[in-house]
Write a protein that holds these residues in place. Structure first.
Motif, PDB file in Angstrom:
ATOM      1  N   GLY A  99       0.820  -1.201   0.000  1.00  0.00           N
ATOM      2  CA  GLY A  99       0.000   0.000   0.000  1.00  0.00           C
ATOM      3  C   GLY A  99       0.854   1.252   0.000  1.00  0.00           C
ATOM      4  O   GLY A  99       2.063   1.207   0.226  1.00  0.00           O
ATOM      5  N   ALA A 100       0.203   2.387  -0.237  1.00  0.00           N
ATOM      6  CA  ALA A 100       0.904   3.667  -0.322  1.00  0.00           C
ATOM      7  C   ALA A 100      -0.011   4.789   0.120  1.00  0.00           C
ATOM      8  O   ALA A 100      -1.248   4.684   0.036  1.00  0.00           O
ATOM      9  CB  ALA A 100       1.384   3.920  -1.749  1.00  0.00           C
ATOM     10  N   THR A 101       0.606   5.876   0.588  1.00  0.00           N
ATOM     11  CA  THR A 101      -0.118   7.100   0.903  1.00  0.00           C
ATOM     12  C   THR A 101       0.654   8.294   0.373  1.00  0.00           C
ATOM     13  O   THR A 101       1.849   8.205   0.081  1.00  0.00           O
ATOM     14  CB  THR A 101      -0.306   7.290   2.422  1.00  0.00           C
ATOM     15  N   THR A 153       4.642   7.607   0.928  1.00  0.00           N
ATOM     16  CA  THR A 153       5.074   6.482   1.760  1.00  0.00           C
ATOM     17  C   THR A 153       4.645   5.185   1.106  1.00  0.00           C
ATOM     18  O   THR A 153       3.460   4.998   0.801  1.00  0.00           O
ATOM     19  CB  THR A 153       4.480   6.577   3.172  1.00  0.00           C
ATOM     20  N   LEU A 154       5.619   4.311   0.850  1.00  0.00           N
ATOM     21  CA  LEU A 154       5.365   2.992   0.266  1.00  0.00           C
ATOM     22  C   LEU A 154       5.596   1.939   1.343  1.00  0.00           C
ATOM     23  O   LEU A 154       6.630   1.969   2.020  1.00  0.00           O
ATOM     24  CB  LEU A 154       6.312   2.731  -0.913  1.00  0.00           C
ATOM     25  N   TYR A 155       4.648   1.013   1.480  1.00  0.00           N
ATOM     26  CA  TYR A 155       4.810  -0.065   2.467  1.00  0.00           C
ATOM     27  C   TYR A 155       4.891  -1.404   1.755  1.00  0.00           C
ATOM     28  O   TYR A 155       4.028  -1.747   0.934  1.00  0.00           O
ATOM     29  CB  TYR A 155       3.663  -0.079   3.469  1.00  0.00           C
ATOM     30  N   PHE A 156       5.951  -2.156   2.086  1.00  0.00           N
ATOM     31  CA  PHE A 156       6.180  -3.477   1.518  1.00  0.00           C
ATOM     32  C   PHE A 156       6.124  -4.503   2.650  1.00  0.00           C
ATOM     33  O   PHE A 156       7.012  -4.543   3.507  1.00  0.00           O
ATOM     34  CB  PHE A 156       7.544  -3.531   0.832  1.00  0.00           C
ATOM     35  N   ALA A 157       5.081  -5.316   2.678  1.00  0.00           N
ATOM     36  CA  ALA A 157       4.938  -6.297   3.757  1.00  0.00           C
ATOM     37  C   ALA A 157       5.907  -7.457   3.583  1.00  0.00           C
ATOM     38  O   ALA A 157       6.509  -7.933   4.549  1.00  0.00           O
ATOM     39  CB  ALA A 157       3.499  -6.814   3.811  1.00  0.00           C
ATOM     40  N   GLY A 158       6.057  -7.940   2.356  1.00  0.00           N
ATOM     41  CA  GLY A 158       6.947  -9.061   2.079  1.00  0.00           C
ATOM     42  C   GLY A 158       8.234  -8.601   1.451  1.00  0.00           C
ATOM     43  O   GLY A 158       8.378  -7.437   1.047  1.00  0.00           O
ATOM     44  N   PRO A 159       9.228  -9.494   1.323  1.00  0.00           N
ATOM     45  CA  PRO A 159      10.518  -9.117   0.739  1.00  0.00           C
ATOM     46  C   PRO A 159      10.375  -8.662  -0.708  1.00  0.00           C
ATOM     47  O   PRO A 159       9.709  -9.313  -1.515  1.00  0.00           O
ATOM     48  CB  PRO A 159      11.349 -10.397   0.837  1.00  0.00           C
TER      49      PRO A 159
END
Length: 422
Positions: A99-101, A153-159
């Motif tokens: 996800g991103a904001t 803001t970028l969110y990366f849950a997995g590698p």
């Protein structure tokens, strides 16, 4: 000494492909009319490389896992809505963006309360970007002014695997463990910072009748801003954007410079050759209307250097560089993009300077200046030269390496370029 046949063949192939590109096979370019999408901030990506004392620290090789990456950008034009572009161009696996904001920037990693907006992709908050590809978000209704700063803001849950990135961001990026997309505070991001850019390729604006397209600045470290003050938005393209705003010309500016980049040779550290990346990094920009070309000094200055791990630096002739410039001109005109050529600034006193290399620069500059093949010319060679030694930068404009421009030199370059933008 000239390029061997084996080294020259890939260059000639790239020139042919670039010159033969047609508008029908390309991504749409040119402004969509008043209010259409225009690239208001961009960065040119390249392969991930390990951190080093030479290139500086970065997070590109390990990539990210259960981490938020916060990046501040300054948009160069106004709009009533924005969208972001996310790149996996140099990834080794599909990029899963959880996800991103986006929101209006405050101080450092902080975001102004009440301005954070979720970013969606095809109406979903997460997306997967294939290897070698980019994706564009849905519009976000967040009015912005020209020269306003936004925080993505970028969110990366997995590698993610190795990250598509840009080394010389000259602006602080932030990393925090966990999901901090909707955290407007800076505290979580206090521990880890970088001066590079990661996965974020561009921010576009639309919805303002006062934004009429984009000027793309294309080139190497002169365009990328090496030598200017980090965090101050003093690169020549930054100052070009400021001058266009100040003089009432409603054009966005997108930066497609890569430090160390060459016109004719690929580099693992400094990006794909200019004749290869021009189509993507310039003609692929939304709303592109004109391009300023300033490239070739690394081909000349680095010619003959051994491979230090970033790729070979073959010796080139003026004729080969001129052919490369001609390919860029043909490609731009095929896409109805005005192309402005800048002469190569002086570099006497830099590490690789020789009289033989100076002769190549002089010949290339003579062609740029007098051939009439560019739509307009910015004669940075003459504008930036020391009046007592025309092969050297004026001391007031030069960084300590005698090759790059300091803030004052970037200001002078921006004023000269702005005079040729129509």
């Amino acid at each position: 000494m000239s390029m061997s046949t084996g080294r020259l063949l890939p260059v000639l192939t790239a020139l042919f492909l670039l010159a033969s590109a047609t508008p029908a096979s390309a991504a749409p370019t040119g402004p969509d009319g008043p209010g259409g999408w225009s690239a208001a901030w961009s960065v040119a990506h390249h392969h991930p490389v390990p951190s080093s004392d030479w290139l500086g620290p970065n997070w590109s090789v390990p990539g990210f896992a259960d981490e938020s990456v916060r990046q501040v950008v300054r948009v160069t034009a106004a709009g009533s809505r924005i969208r972001i572009r996310v790149s996996n161009r140099y990834g080794s696996q599909p990029l899963r963006l959880t996800g991103a904001t986006v929101g209006r920037s405050s101080v450092g990693a902080a975001v102004r309360p009440g301005t954070l907006r979720p970013v969606t992709f095809d109406q979903r908050r997460s997306t997967s970007v294939p290897i070698g590809a980019e994706t564009t978000s849905d519009p976000v209704f967040l009015p912005v002014r020209a020269l306003e700063s936004l925080t993505v803001t970028l969110y990366f849950a997995g590698p993610t695997g190795p990250a598509t990135y840009h080394q010389d961001g000259l602006t602080t990026s932030y990393r925090a463990a966990g999901d901090h997309r909707f955290d407007h505070r800076a505290a979580a991001f206090a521990g880890e910072t970088s001066q590079s850019r990661y996965h974020l390729a561009g921010v576009d604006v639309a919805g303002s009748p006062h934004t009429l397209g984009t000027v793309v600045t294309f080139g190497d470290s002169h365009t990328d801003g090496y030598g200017s003050t980090p965090g101050a938005d003093n690169r020549y393209p930054d100052q070009l954007a400021e001058r266009l705003v100040a003089t009432g010309r409603p054009l966005a500016v997108a930066n497609a410079g890569i430090g160390g980049n060459k016109l004719l040779a690929d580099s693992q550290c400094f990006g794909e050759r200019g004749v290869g990346r021009f189509h993507h990094d310039v003609l692929g920009q939304p709303g592109v209307r004109s391009v300023v070309v300033l490239i070739g000094i690394n081909d000349i200055d680095g010619g003959g250097y051994p491979d230090f791990g970033c790729g070979a630096s073959p010796v080139v002739t003026a004729g080969q560089l001129i052919d490369g410039h001609r390919a860029l001109i043909r490609a731009a005109r095929a896409h109805r993009v005005t192309v402005v050529g800048a002469t190569l600034p002086p570099f006497k006193g830099s590490y690789g300077y020789t009289q033989e290399k100076e002769a190549v620069r002089d010949e290339v500059n003579r062609w740029i200046r007098t051939s009439g093949e560019y739509d307009a010319v910015v004669d940075l060679d003459r504008i930036l030269a020391d009046p007592t030694d025309r092969d050297a930068l004026r001391l007031a404009y030069a960084d300590v390496d005698s090759l790059h421009l300091n803030d004052t030199g970037a200001t002078v370059a921006a004023v000269a370029v702005a005079a040729q933008i129509r």
